[in-house]
Design a protein around this motif. Sequence first.
Motif, PDB file in Angstrom:
ATOM      1  N   THR A 107     -78.566  88.945  -2.341  1.00  0.00           N
ATOM      2  CA  THR A 107     -79.615  89.798  -1.561  1.00  0.00           C
ATOM      3  C   THR A 107     -79.103  89.482   0.033  1.00  0.00           C
ATOM      4  OG1 THR A 107     -81.298  87.659  -1.294  1.00  0.00           O
ATOM      5  CG2 THR A 107     -81.530  89.264  -3.162  1.00  0.00           C
ATOM      6  N   VAL A 147     -78.328  84.431  -9.171  1.00  0.00           N
ATOM      7  CA  VAL A 147     -78.897  85.271  -7.968  1.00  0.00           C
ATOM      8  C   VAL A 147     -78.928  84.231  -6.645  1.00  0.00           C
ATOM      9  CG1 VAL A 147     -81.025  86.117  -7.218  1.00  0.00           C
ATOM     10  CG2 VAL A 147     -80.663  86.612  -9.237  1.00  0.00           C
ATOM     11  N   HIS A 188     -80.069  84.269  -3.181  1.00  0.00           N
ATOM     12  CA  HIS A 188     -81.070  84.764  -2.242  1.00  0.00           C
ATOM     13  C   HIS A 188     -81.056  84.526  -0.860  1.00  0.00           C
ATOM     14  CE1 HIS A 188     -84.649  86.830  -0.449  1.00  0.00           C
ATOM     15  NE2 HIS A 188     -85.358  85.824  -0.588  1.00  0.00           N
ATOM     16  N   THR A 202     -89.236  86.686  -0.695  1.00  0.00           N
ATOM     17  CA  THR A 202     -88.781  85.865  -1.398  1.00  0.00           C
ATOM     18  C   THR A 202     -89.231  85.620  -2.819  1.00  0.00           C
ATOM     19  OG1 THR A 202     -87.928  84.345   0.247  1.00  0.00           O
ATOM     20  CG2 THR A 202     -88.192  83.200  -1.980  1.00  0.00           C
ATOM     21  N   VAL A 230     -88.253  88.720  -4.750  1.00  0.00           N
ATOM     22  CA  VAL A 230     -86.995  88.658  -5.465  1.00  0.00           C
ATOM     23  C   VAL A 230     -87.019  87.642  -6.388  1.00  0.00           C
ATOM     24  CG1 VAL A 230     -84.638  87.838  -4.911  1.00  0.00           C
ATOM     25  CG2 VAL A 230     -85.837  88.959  -3.180  1.00  0.00           C
ATOM     26  N   VAL A 267     -81.805  79.967  -3.604  1.00  0.00           N
ATOM     27  CA  VAL A 267     -82.756  80.276  -2.404  1.00  0.00           C
ATOM     28  C   VAL A 267     -82.066  79.768  -1.114  1.00  0.00           C
ATOM     29  CG1 VAL A 267     -84.836  80.749  -1.390  1.00  0.00           C
ATOM     30  CG2 VAL A 267     -84.403  80.896  -3.856  1.00  0.00           C
TER      31      VAL A 267
END
Length: 378
Positions: free
Chosen positions: A21, A90, A92, A117, A120, A135
């Motif tokens: 992302t 992932v 982020h 957040t 996601v 993250v």
Amino acid sequence: MSGAVSSDFGGAFKDRHVLVTGHTGFKGGWISHWLMQLGARVTGIALAPELGPNLYDVTGLKGDVDSRLIDIRDRGTLLSQAGDIDADVVIHMAAQPFVRRSYANPAETFATNVSGTAHVLDLARDMPSLKAVVVVTSDKCYENNEWDWGYRENDPMGGSDPYSASKGATELVAQSYRRSFFNAPDGPQLATVRAGNVFGGGDWGEDRLIPDIVRAVAADHLVKIRNPHSIRPWQHVLEPLSGYLALAARLVSDGASYAEPWNFGPDVSGTVNVGALAKLMQDYWGVGGPRFEFPASSTSGAGTLHEAGILRLDSTKAQTRLGWRPQLSLAQAVQMTVDWYRADTAQENMKDFTLTQIAQYGALMSGGTQNNTPVAAQ
């Protein structure tokens, strides 16, 4: 102590599907290129890139990734337009990343960085193939006490400005999801990462020192330096990204023991004040380089927006447990950055140039020691 991080991260990303992302942004663009160089298939979720020059357009990233322009604040749209994504990893990064913009739009900053957040992570929870989530928050997530020593991962969250507070809150959201939904020892694992002030080629963000210098050089203007004595942990963008990738690889291979917060900051030599970094940019640029205008007084006046004076990170945990180390001296990092912008001005192929710099950084990782001479782009 763990061994050094290998430049291919143990092959952890080869043939993996990675969702990034914020891929239209500065850090997101660099990590997307790096992941594809490592053999990953990348899907991106982000807003359209900022108007004006940007890494996403300049390096032609749009043609290489499955790019989906979605506002992560809109949970319904995110889940409906990205619900088919089944990623192994992932990362982020999507965020409102500007401190001064957070003063102008505080609620929007919290909506993007905190609620976004959570949205996601809701998307990630439904991915059958998911193994790891990283993250990305910020060194500004810590309650800043203007200490001379570096903040450690277990220091309290906080923040005076809306941006910093939103990043502290993002850490709490991620911790909650980790304990509530990513808590199975043999299931997907979630970690958070905090880095310092990153710079490098392809950043044209507002109110950032290096982009301000680049714009001023192009326009032949003086660069106004707001707070020359503010101390920051400066690092080239590839330094923390190497840590994020090393951590993601460990989450995939070793699981829950790495599902924690992690700092990725520079060595002490990279923690200098704004004026010192500006002088380095001037030295490496040479003829036609930046010219600076410093304030008459370094004392903040009434009405001045709060900005931290001293901010340092302690990355001992990443160094001892992941084997991660900064590879570049501050001089090398500045040289690489100047080389990138000069190449862009000369209208070189910036995708190739960017991949070359990534490969050169990987060569330093493979060497295991820091080269003290500037890295010259080919």
